[in-house]
Write an enzyme that holds these catalytic residues in place. Structure first.
Site, PDB file in Angstrom:
ATOM      1  N   ASN A  42       2.355 -12.254 -12.810  1.00  0.00           N
ATOM      2  CA  ASN A  42       3.005 -13.678 -12.509  1.00  0.00           C
ATOM      3  C   ASN A  42       3.310 -14.757 -13.568  1.00  0.00           C
ATOM      4  O   ASN A  42       2.573 -14.279 -14.936  1.00  0.00           O
ATOM      5  CB  ASN A  42       1.858 -14.491 -11.700  1.00  0.00           C
ATOM      6  CG  ASN A  42       0.467 -14.807 -12.299  1.00  0.00           C
ATOM      7  OD1 ASN A  42       0.003 -13.993 -12.932  1.00  0.00           O
ATOM      8  ND2 ASN A  42       0.109 -16.261 -12.320  1.00  0.00           N
ATOM      9  N   ILE A  43       4.442 -15.158 -13.635  1.00  0.00           N
ATOM     10  CA  ILE A  43       5.085 -15.999 -14.801  1.00  0.00           C
ATOM     11  C   ILE A  43       5.262 -17.399 -14.261  1.00  0.00           C
ATOM     12  O   ILE A  43       6.146 -17.672 -13.289  1.00  0.00           O
ATOM     13  CB  ILE A  43       6.206 -15.458 -15.248  1.00  0.00           C
ATOM     14  CG1 ILE A  43       6.082 -13.777 -15.590  1.00  0.00           C
ATOM     15  CG2 ILE A  43       6.955 -16.084 -16.642  1.00  0.00           C
ATOM     16  CD1 ILE A  43       7.241 -12.975 -15.723  1.00  0.00           C
ATOM     17  N   GLU A  44       4.355 -18.425 -14.784  1.00  0.00           N
ATOM     18  CA  GLU A  44       4.484 -19.779 -14.158  1.00  0.00           C
ATOM     19  C   GLU A  44       5.637 -20.540 -15.211  1.00  0.00           C
ATOM     20  O   GLU A  44       5.923 -20.137 -16.225  1.00  0.00           O
ATOM     21  CB  GLU A  44       3.275 -20.318 -14.232  1.00  0.00           C
ATOM     22  CG  GLU A  44       2.301 -19.686 -13.440  1.00  0.00           C
ATOM     23  CD  GLU A  44       0.720 -20.665 -13.403  1.00  0.00           C
ATOM     24  OE1 GLU A  44      -0.007 -19.892 -12.467  1.00  0.00           O
ATOM     25  OE2 GLU A  44       0.572 -21.168 -14.073  1.00  0.00           O
ATOM     26  N   CYS A  53       6.140 -14.657  -8.771  1.00  0.00           N
ATOM     27  CA  CYS A  53       4.796 -13.758  -8.309  1.00  0.00           C
ATOM     28  C   CYS A  53       4.791 -12.622  -9.049  1.00  0.00           C
ATOM     29  O   CYS A  53       6.119 -11.926  -9.347  1.00  0.00           O
ATOM     30  CB  CYS A  53       4.650 -13.769  -7.051  1.00  0.00           C
ATOM     31  SG  CYS A  53       4.423 -15.595  -6.150  1.00  0.00           S
ATOM     32  N   GLU A  55       4.325  -9.676  -7.747  1.00  0.00           N
ATOM     33  CA  GLU A  55       4.728  -8.915  -6.899  1.00  0.00           C
ATOM     34  C   GLU A  55       6.420  -8.687  -6.882  1.00  0.00           C
ATOM     35  O   GLU A  55       6.978  -7.658  -6.881  1.00  0.00           O
ATOM     36  CB  GLU A  55       4.195  -9.108  -5.240  1.00  0.00           C
ATOM     37  CG  GLU A  55       2.705  -9.007  -5.139  1.00  0.00           C
ATOM     38  CD  GLU A  55       1.996 -10.608  -5.261  1.00  0.00           C
ATOM     39  OE1 GLU A  55       2.576 -11.160  -6.265  1.00  0.00           O
ATOM     40  OE2 GLU A  55       1.241 -10.960  -4.526  1.00  0.00           O
ATOM     41  N   CYS A  91       1.832 -13.838  -1.171  1.00  0.00           N
ATOM     42  CA  CYS A  91       2.163 -15.123  -0.561  1.00  0.00           C
ATOM     43  C   CYS A  91       3.348 -14.601   0.379  1.00  0.00           C
ATOM     44  O   CYS A  91       3.883 -13.644   0.398  1.00  0.00           O
ATOM     45  CB  CYS A  91       2.777 -16.204  -1.741  1.00  0.00           C
ATOM     46  SG  CYS A  91       4.295 -15.710  -2.308  1.00  0.00           S
ATOM     47  N   CYS A  94       6.627 -13.527  -1.054  1.00  0.00           N
ATOM     48  CA  CYS A  94       6.471 -12.097  -1.484  1.00  0.00           C
ATOM     49  C   CYS A  94       6.573 -11.121  -0.343  1.00  0.00           C
ATOM     50  O   CYS A  94       7.131 -10.147  -0.752  1.00  0.00           O
ATOM     51  CB  CYS A  94       5.209 -12.007  -2.309  1.00  0.00           C
ATOM     52  SG  CYS A  94       5.390 -12.648  -4.126  1.00  0.00           S
TER      53      CYS A  94
END
Length: 132
Positions: A42-44, A53, A55, A91, A94
């Protein structure tokens, strides 16, 4: 590739997570039909909708390299800097992206918790009546 091997690839990918806002690190490992594995984390972003996300990172990496047929994805997630305790399911966004590329009857979603227990689901179980 066995489920445990795929999960271990997700565990490695989780270490790359960039999650300064949620503190929740997720790793994913996507298995293509040709046995190639693409990983993602995940890369916020401070603007939350711009976050990606793990995935989707793995799926988008694969698609960007010409791969569009997949067998399974392994997902591991939990508080950054700690071993994950619980299962971390994908989620809704995804799940919908998976529905774009994966056969709901055969595509496997593999989850592992901190105790090393593995659960496997078919996409159709996690996304009934998906939009396709």
């Amino acid at each position: 590739m066995e489920n445990r091997e795929l999960v271990m690839e997700a565990v490695k990918a989780r270490k790359q997570a960039y999650c300064p806002y949620s503190g929740f690190a997720v790793g994913a490992a996507l298995l293509c039909v040709d046995d190639r594995v693409f990983t993602g984390c995940n890369i916020e972003n401070a603007a939350y909708p711009a976050t990606n996300c793990a995935e989707r990172t793995a799926i988008f990496k694969a698609v960007s390299e010409g791969k569009t047929e997949f067998r399974a994805i392994a997902i591991v997630g939990g508080p950054k800097g700690k071993e994950p305790e619980n299962f971390c399911a994908p989620c809704g966004v995804c799940r919908q992206v998976m529905a774009e590329f994966c056969d709901p009857e055969t595509f496997r979603i593999v989850l592992m918790n901190g105790a090393g227990e593995i659960r496997e689901y078919l996409l159709k179980e996690l996304l009934p009546l998906g939009f396709t």
